[in-house]
Motif scaffolding. Structure first.
Motif, PDB file in Angstrom:
ATOM      1  N   MET A   1       0.850  -1.168   0.000  1.00 20.07           N
ATOM      2  CA  MET A   1       0.000   0.000   0.000  1.00 20.07           C
ATOM      3  C   MET A   1       0.897   1.232   0.000  1.00 20.07           C
ATOM      4  SD  MET A   1      -3.147   0.791   2.631  1.00 20.07           S
ATOM      5  CE  MET A   1      -3.885  -0.815   2.629  1.00 20.07           C
ATOM      6  N   GLY A   2       0.629   2.197  -0.874  1.00 20.74           N
ATOM      7  CA  GLY A   2       1.430   3.410  -0.951  1.00 20.74           C
ATOM      8  C   GLY A   2       1.179   4.315   0.234  1.00 20.74           C
ATOM      9  N   SER A   3       2.086   5.258   0.454  1.00 23.56           N
ATOM     10  CA  SER A   3       1.939   6.146   1.600  1.00 23.56           C
ATOM     11  C   SER A   3       0.714   7.045   1.457  1.00 23.56           C
ATOM     12  CB  SER A   3       3.196   6.986   1.787  1.00 23.56           C
ATOM     13  OG  SER A   3       3.398   7.856   0.696  1.00 23.56           O
ATOM     14  N   LYS A   4       0.366   7.421   0.201  1.00 23.01           N
ATOM     15  CA  LYS A   4      -0.842   8.222   0.008  1.00 23.01           C
ATOM     16  C   LYS A   4      -2.080   7.429   0.393  1.00 23.01           C
ATOM     17  CE  LYS A   4       0.279  11.490  -3.646  1.00 23.01           C
ATOM     18  NZ  LYS A   4      -0.057  11.898  -5.010  1.00 23.01           N
ATOM     19  N   THR A   5      -2.113   6.179  -0.042  1.00 24.53           N
ATOM     20  CA  THR A   5      -3.256   5.319   0.249  1.00 24.53           C
ATOM     21  C   THR A   5      -3.361   5.083   1.748  1.00 24.53           C
ATOM     22  OG1 THR A   5      -2.928   4.236  -1.869  1.00 24.53           O
ATOM     23  CG2 THR A   5      -4.333   3.108  -0.290  1.00 24.53           C
ATOM     24  N   LEU A   6      -2.226   4.840   2.377  1.00 26.56           N
ATOM     25  CA  LEU A   6      -2.197   4.586   3.812  1.00 26.56           C
ATOM     26  C   LEU A   6      -2.622   5.825   4.583  1.00 26.56           C
ATOM     27  CD1 LEU A   6      -1.549   2.453   5.899  1.00 26.56           C
ATOM     28  CD2 LEU A   6       0.804   3.256   5.926  1.00 26.56           C
ATOM     29  N   GLY A   8      -4.511   8.283   3.470  1.00 27.99           N
ATOM     30  CA  GLY A   8      -5.945   8.486   3.230  1.00 27.99           C
ATOM     31  C   GLY A   8      -6.792   7.542   4.056  1.00 27.99           C
ATOM     32  N   PHE A   9      -6.341   6.296   4.141  1.00 29.97           N
ATOM     33  CA  PHE A   9      -7.062   5.311   4.947  1.00 29.97           C
ATOM     34  C   PHE A   9      -7.052   5.725   6.420  1.00 29.97           C
ATOM     35  CE2 PHE A   9      -6.988   1.512   7.653  1.00 29.97           C
ATOM     36  CZ  PHE A   9      -8.222   0.960   7.322  1.00 29.97           C
ATOM     37  N   GLU A  57       3.226  13.689   7.204  1.00 26.14           N
ATOM     38  CA  GLU A  57       3.262  13.444   5.752  1.00 26.14           C
ATOM     39  C   GLU A  57       4.058  14.532   5.048  1.00 26.14           C
ATOM     40  OE1 GLU A  57       2.177  10.857   3.858  1.00 26.14           O
ATOM     41  OE2 GLU A  57       1.784   9.863   5.748  1.00 26.14           O
TER      42      GLU A  57
END
Length: 103
Positions: A1-6, A8-9, A57
């Motif tokens: 999982m990418g850092s953006k996805t993580l 956002g989650f 971030e």
């Protein structure tokens, strides 16, 4: 999982938890004044957590950008060195050629 996805989650998870908590407080059998204070405290806590997540971030993005800039500077320095050597070599060769033609 990418850092953006993580990220956002994580933000979505926090938002869902806060919204669920607020809804539970709104339907809890206690005074309105106490409920408002609890909601205010929870929202403040949530905002602080979001601010901390954004700062983290942002720091990671700045670190990545700094690494890229440093790599570009290093590569640029290597290219400049190569060009300077080539120009110097060409200058020496041209002087040698002129000298050979004069003799």
């Amino acid at each position: 999982m990418g850092s953006k996805t993580l990220a956002g989650f994580g933000i979505g998870l926090l938002a869902g938890a806060v919204i669920g908590g607020v809804m539970a407080l709104l339907y809890a059998p206690q005074s309105g004044k106490k409920t408002k204070k609890i909601i205010k405290d929870k929202v403040t806590e949530f905002v602080d957590e979001v601010v901390d997540a954004v700062k983290e971030e942002t720091g990671e993005v700045i670190d990545k950008i700094t690494k890229v800039v440093d790599a570009v500077k290093e590569e640029t320095a290597d290219v400049v060195d190569t060009v300077e050597e080539a120009v110097s070599d060409a200058g020496r060769k041209s002087k040698a050629a002129v000298k050979a033609l004069k003799s």
